[in-house]
Design an enzyme around this catalytic site. Sequence first.
Site, mmCIF file in Angstrom:
data_model
loop_
_atom_site.group_PDB
_atom_site.id
_atom_site.type_symbol
_atom_site.label_atom_id
_atom_site.label_comp_id
_atom_site.label_asym_id
_atom_site.label_seq_id
_atom_site.Cartn_x
_atom_site.Cartn_y
_atom_site.Cartn_z
ATOM 1 N N SER A 159 0.829 -1.208 0.000
ATOM 2 C CA SER A 159 0.000 0.000 0.000
ATOM 3 C C SER A 159 0.866 1.263 0.000
ATOM 4 O O SER A 159 1.576 1.521 -0.957
ATOM 5 C CB SER A 159 -0.973 -0.032 1.173
ATOM 6 O OG SER A 159 -2.105 0.763 0.892
ATOM 7 N N LYS A 214 -21.493 16.674 9.517
ATOM 8 C CA LYS A 214 -20.523 16.972 10.567
ATOM 9 C C LYS A 214 -20.211 15.744 11.415
ATOM 10 O O LYS A 214 -19.091 15.614 11.935
ATOM 11 C CB LYS A 214 -21.050 18.117 11.455
ATOM 12 C CG LYS A 214 -19.977 18.746 12.325
ATOM 13 C CD LYS A 214 -18.870 19.364 11.478
ATOM 14 C CE LYS A 214 -17.786 19.978 12.343
ATOM 15 N NZ LYS A 214 -16.646 20.438 11.544
#
Length: 349
Positions: A159, A214
Amino acid sequence: MADEKPDPQKTTSSLTTGNGEQVVRLVIEAQSTSKSRWGTKLLGLLLLFSIILNLMLLSSYGDYFNEFDGPLERYHSGSKDAEQKIALIRVGTTIMPPYTERILEQIKKATEDDSIKGMVLVVDSPGGLVADSHQIYHRLSQFAETKPIYVQMQRLAASGGYYIAMGGGDKGKLFAEPTTWTGSIGVIIPHYDITQLADKVGVQSEPLKTGEFKDSLSMFKPISERDREVWDGILDEAYQKFLGVIENGRPEMTRQQIEDIATGRIFTADQAIANGMVDEISFLDDTIAKMETDLKAGPMRVIEYEYPPTLTDVLLGSASASAENEMSLLKQLLGSPAPRAFYLLGGSQ
């Protein structure tokens, strides 16, 4: 009948009154030997703690005002008398603070050193944070504009570890050990849904917020379709960036070939070579020798960088530092309420 042992905590005395009566007075003396011993130990521990605390404060003060000249250079191998050098830089941890800053400092120092003619980047990492991986890649790309980078993959270059390996650009070379695992190309944002557990224990989340997203990715609510749309866009942007750096670093691979391997799966060294992800099977000493030969600049001195331990490091001890290193990734994954994107091997989280 056994003799009755005297009680060391009791003493008796007698006195005679004026009318001739004898009065026996029992005096109980509380022995404080055991309490005194524990009190002494406690005071000793408090004194030791006070000394350690003061030494740490003194160390922190000294570390703060001490001038930092960057990592120190240390001889690794090659000709000790050679003026021209190869920089050996290791990425052997999860790519995240505080390791990112140290890696960047080493690359910067190697870039500014005119006597360094090339770099061997040793990668043994499962990856890490998206932003940190790209910072290292960017700094390596700047180095590769004027000097070559050979990448030596060791146990794991997955990765973000593969991402930074692309920092050598189209002129860089990638080497893997016979047992290296690499690949795991993709992006992951850890998310944990504990809504069922919260229902069982009677916990409710009622955040006060100013916008719909949020509290996106909150553990206390399922991911909505609108949440998923937002995060899919963020994930795809990071994923496309990953594909782009591979396209720049492995120009012989087509975009379709890159997309075919970018499924998040792991590849062995032989599989990686077969798919064009790696150039050769090699060990570190052989890779260094290849760079020295390709530079055609005569004998080279191979150097690496280290950091002198501060007084704080000495006081805390290596065991404490090791434990902190092992916990740091867990803190990143679980300890922060902020969503974090990772170029990270899937099983690492």
